[in-house]
Design a protein around this motif. Sequence first.
Motif, PDB file in Angstrom:
ATOM      1  N   ILE A 101       0.858  -1.191   0.000  1.00  0.00           N
ATOM      2  CA  ILE A 101       0.000   0.000   0.000  1.00  0.00           C
ATOM      3  C   ILE A 101       0.891   1.237   0.000  1.00  0.00           C
ATOM      4  O   ILE A 101       1.797   1.354   0.831  1.00  0.00           O
ATOM      5  CB  ILE A 101      -0.907   0.029   1.237  1.00  0.00           C
ATOM      6  N   ALA A 102       0.636   2.145  -0.923  1.00  0.00           N
ATOM      7  CA  ALA A 102       1.281   3.452  -0.904  1.00  0.00           C
ATOM      8  C   ALA A 102       0.364   4.404  -0.137  1.00  0.00           C
ATOM      9  O   ALA A 102      -0.814   4.534  -0.483  1.00  0.00           O
ATOM     10  CB  ALA A 102       1.507   3.972  -2.321  1.00  0.00           C
ATOM     11  N   PRO A 103       0.837   5.043   0.931  1.00  0.00           N
ATOM     12  CA  PRO A 103      -0.052   5.853   1.766  1.00  0.00           C
ATOM     13  C   PRO A 103      -0.715   6.986   1.000  1.00  0.00           C
ATOM     14  O   PRO A 103      -0.087   7.661   0.191  1.00  0.00           O
ATOM     15  CB  PRO A 103       0.877   6.385   2.861  1.00  0.00           C
ATOM     16  N   TRP A 104      -2.032   7.121   1.266  1.00  0.00           N
ATOM     17  CA  TRP A 104      -2.877   8.161   0.656  1.00  0.00           C
ATOM     18  C   TRP A 104      -2.938   8.032  -0.860  1.00  0.00           C
ATOM     19  O   TRP A 104      -3.225   8.995  -1.561  1.00  0.00           O
ATOM     20  CB  TRP A 104      -2.397   9.573   1.055  1.00  0.00           C
ATOM     21  N   HIS A 105      -2.665   6.829  -1.361  1.00  0.00           N
ATOM     22  CA  HIS A 105      -2.495   6.695  -2.811  1.00  0.00           C
ATOM     23  C   HIS A 105      -3.191   5.449  -3.366  1.00  0.00           C
ATOM     24  O   HIS A 105      -4.106   5.572  -4.172  1.00  0.00           O
ATOM     25  CB  HIS A 105      -0.987   6.661  -3.125  1.00  0.00           C
ATOM     26  N   GLY A 106      -2.740   4.261  -2.987  1.00  0.00           N
ATOM     27  CA  GLY A 106      -3.354   3.082  -3.567  1.00  0.00           C
ATOM     28  C   GLY A 106      -2.519   1.836  -3.364  1.00  0.00           C
ATOM     29  O   GLY A 106      -1.623   1.795  -2.512  1.00  0.00           O
ATOM     30  N   LEU A 107      -2.803   0.828  -4.174  1.00  0.00           N
ATOM     31  CA  LEU A 107      -2.191  -0.493  -4.048  1.00  0.00           C
ATOM     32  C   LEU A 107      -1.276  -0.759  -5.237  1.00  0.00           C
ATOM     33  O   LEU A 107      -1.640  -0.478  -6.377  1.00  0.00           O
ATOM     34  CB  LEU A 107      -3.306  -1.548  -4.018  1.00  0.00           C
ATOM     35  N   PHE A 108      -0.095  -1.324  -4.969  1.00  0.00           N
ATOM     36  CA  PHE A 108       0.802  -1.795  -6.019  1.00  0.00           C
ATOM     37  C   PHE A 108       0.965  -3.300  -5.862  1.00  0.00           C
ATOM     38  O   PHE A 108       1.358  -3.765  -4.787  1.00  0.00           O
ATOM     39  CB  PHE A 108       2.164  -1.108  -5.942  1.00  0.00           C
ATOM     40  N   VAL A 109       0.652  -4.044  -6.917  1.00  0.00           N
ATOM     41  CA  VAL A 109       0.792  -5.497  -6.913  1.00  0.00           C
ATOM     42  C   VAL A 109       1.835  -5.883  -7.960  1.00  0.00           C
ATOM     43  O   VAL A 109       1.756  -5.442  -9.112  1.00  0.00           O
ATOM     44  CB  VAL A 109      -0.548  -6.189  -7.245  1.00  0.00           C
ATOM     45  N   LEU A 110       2.794  -6.692  -7.556  1.00  0.00           N
ATOM     46  CA  LEU A 110       3.813  -7.211  -8.459  1.00  0.00           C
ATOM     47  C   LEU A 110       3.628  -8.719  -8.549  1.00  0.00           C
ATOM     48  O   LEU A 110       3.693  -9.423  -7.535  1.00  0.00           O
ATOM     49  CB  LEU A 110       5.211  -6.887  -7.925  1.00  0.00           C
TER      50      LEU A 110
END
Length: 201
Positions: free
Chosen positions: A163-172
């Motif tokens: 999770i990037a704060p105040w931003h969203g989700l990154f999935v690799l």
Amino acid sequence: MTEAVNQMRQKICEIGKLLFDRRLTDSAGGNISARVGDVVCITPRYSGSKFRWSLQPDQVIISDLNGNKLEGRGEISREAKVHFHLYQEFPDGQAVVHAHAQNVLVFASACHPIEPVLEDTLKFGTIQVSDYAPAHSADLARYVAQPFYGQEERIRKQAAAVIAPWHGLFVLGKDLDAAYDAAERIDVNARCILLSRLLPG
């Protein structure tokens, strides 16, 4: 370009529309990429705000592994820095889904990790929150990468997420199907956490 690249551009369009229709991303942003050999296919800037994720394959940018555009209509996503940094740091990762998933965003806004509460999300462990950096910055790429270290086996098996704060989700993920699947499971898990707080007892 090869047939494999053309097929991936088409698939990215389909996955983008699916993410949008299922509220796993929104018009404010998000982006998708996948490696095909020595090139990366990545969604263009404004995929959400201007195109509502109804992309055509020739809009999907083809770049080299350093982020230099080779082909495609439009401009490369400003958050491509994160994608290319993850590919460089984690060679088993073959696809990145950056999602503004509606339930995960509650946790992102609170800078709160997501614990697994469903059997099908146990394999992802606790989704950690990275340090904060502004969107589109080089710092964001470095900070998002940090919690992925130590999760290489998850990436090889299916996917890992941050999770990037105040931003969203990154999935690799090991491929685009795996990354999409993980994004949806994690968002459902987040929804279960939120709604379970309404249950008696």
